[in-house]
Design a protein around this motif. Structure first.
Motif, short mmCIF file in Angstrom:
data_model
loop_
_atom_site.label_atom_id
_atom_site.label_comp_id
_atom_site.label_asym_id
_atom_site.label_seq_id
_atom_site.Cartn_x
_atom_site.Cartn_y
_atom_site.Cartn_z
N HIS A 23 -0.37 3.04 -6.30
CA HIS A 23 -0.79 3.33 -6.94
C HIS A 23 0.61 4.61 -6.94
CE1 HIS A 23 -4.94 2.92 -5.55
NE2 HIS A 23 -4.09 3.10 -4.34
N ASN A 39 1.02 -1.20 -0.28
CA ASN A 39 0.30 -0.12 0.16
C ASN A 39 0.99 0.85 -0.26
OD1 ASN A 39 -2.11 1.70 0.29
ND2 ASN A 39 -2.35 0.94 2.21
N ARG A 81 2.07 4.55 -1.71
CA ARG A 81 1.41 6.09 -3.19
C ARG A 81 2.65 6.74 -3.77
NH1 ARG A 81 -3.64 5.93 -2.19
NH2 ARG A 81 -4.28 8.05 -3.54
N GLN A 128 0.11 1.34 -15.03
CA GLN A 128 -1.52 1.94 -14.44
C GLN A 128 -2.44 1.34 -14.62
OE1 GLN A 128 -1.84 5.72 -15.56
NE2 GLN A 128 -1.19 6.18 -13.04
N LYS A 140 -7.86 8.91 -1.06
CA LYS A 140 -7.59 6.96 -0.58
C LYS A 140 -8.92 6.34 -1.57
CE LYS A 140 -4.99 8.19 2.77
NZ LYS A 140 -3.87 8.07 2.35
N ASN A 193 -5.16 9.00 -13.04
CA ASN A 193 -4.36 8.39 -13.59
C ASN A 193 -3.16 9.65 -13.74
OD1 ASN A 193 -4.99 5.67 -13.52
ND2 ASN A 193 -6.40 6.51 -15.46
N CYS A 237 -3.10 14.11 -4.35
CA CYS A 237 -3.06 12.49 -4.88
C CYS A 237 -2.89 11.66 -3.58
CB CYS A 237 -1.49 12.61 -6.46
SG CYS A 237 -2.33 12.96 -7.48
N PHE A 287 1.17 7.83 -9.55
CA PHE A 287 0.26 8.96 -10.06
C PHE A 287 1.27 9.33 -10.49
CE2 PHE A 287 -1.46 8.21 -5.89
CZ PHE A 287 -2.43 8.12 -5.98
N TYR A 334 -10.18 6.55 -5.18
CA TYR A 334 -9.39 6.37 -6.06
C TYR A 334 -8.43 6.68 -6.69
CZ TYR A 334 -10.91 11.49 -6.32
OH TYR A 334 -10.59 12.72 -5.09
N ASN A 335 -8.13 6.76 -7.76
CA ASN A 335 -6.90 6.27 -8.41
C ASN A 335 -6.91 7.51 -9.31
OD1 ASN A 335 -4.03 6.66 -9.00
ND2 ASN A 335 -4.53 4.58 -10.25
#
Length: 194
Positions: A140, A87, A89, A131, A180, A185, A176, A142, A182-183
């Motif tokens: 994740h 987990n 980001r 992605q 939490k 892109n 970003c 970004f 949704y992502n």
């Protein structure tokens, strides 16, 4: 338990100038414990790619900001391979210079700029591909894709166009990291004329 252990931890490459410095300070103000890696503090990102990827084990938030030729892409590929089920980001600072829309842009920066555009193009392309592969994973990524930002690198270039401030990019990174459910892109940010 130490209160520092409860705070979100962020690792930022290229944290002493321009965009990276703005990100470092904004996240610190927002309560993150930030650790930076920069050439100006004796850590050449291009020489420490594997060590940086190892360090990410201890961070939930990562910003690949420092431009060191192919290092952003090399580290990102290693991060995906190693941490796809973690987990974490990861915000990657790309550039509109690497988008198809800028492919025929004038070559104001010469050979260095052409090389920069090519590395950013490869980075953007990889992020778009990976992605899709990460949709069912915990990692994740970004793509923060700013247009021209007012930094040391752009002084004297593209002066006829409005420029973003480093803090504008930092705000996008923060956004970003806060989302939490949704992502995101890709965020392309441009400065409109005042």
């Amino acid at each position: 338990m130490n209160s520092e252990n409860k705070k979100p931890r962020a690792l930022i490459t290229g944290h002493t100038r321009g965009i990276g410095k703005a990100i470092f300070y904004l996240l610190t103000e927002q309560g993150y414990v930030c650790h930076g890696i920069s050439k100006s503090t004796g850590d050449d990102v291009s020489e420490k790619e594997d060590a940086i990827v190892d360090m990410i084990e201890n961070f939930d938030y990562v910003v690949l900001n420092a431009y060191a030729r192919h290092s952003q892409l090399t580290m990102l590929k290693k991060i995906v391979a190693r941490y796809k089920d973690h987990n974490k980001r990861v915000a990657v600072i790309t550039s509109t210079s690497g988008t198809p829309e800028c492919a025929d842009e004038d070559e104001a920066g010469g050979e260095d700029y052409r090389e920069y555009k090519e590395f950013k193009r490869e980075l953007i392309q990889y992020i778009g591909e990976v992605q899709q592969q990460l949709m069912d994973k915990r990692l994740h990524i970004f793509d923060i894709c700013p247009d021209t930002v007012y930094t040391d690198m752009t002084v004297g270039l593209w002066e006829e166009y409005p420029k973003l401030q480093p803090g504008d990019v930092a705000e996008c990174v923060s956004l970003c990291f806060r989302t939490k459910d949704y992502n995101i892109n890709k965020i392309v940010i441009q400065k409109n004329a005042d």
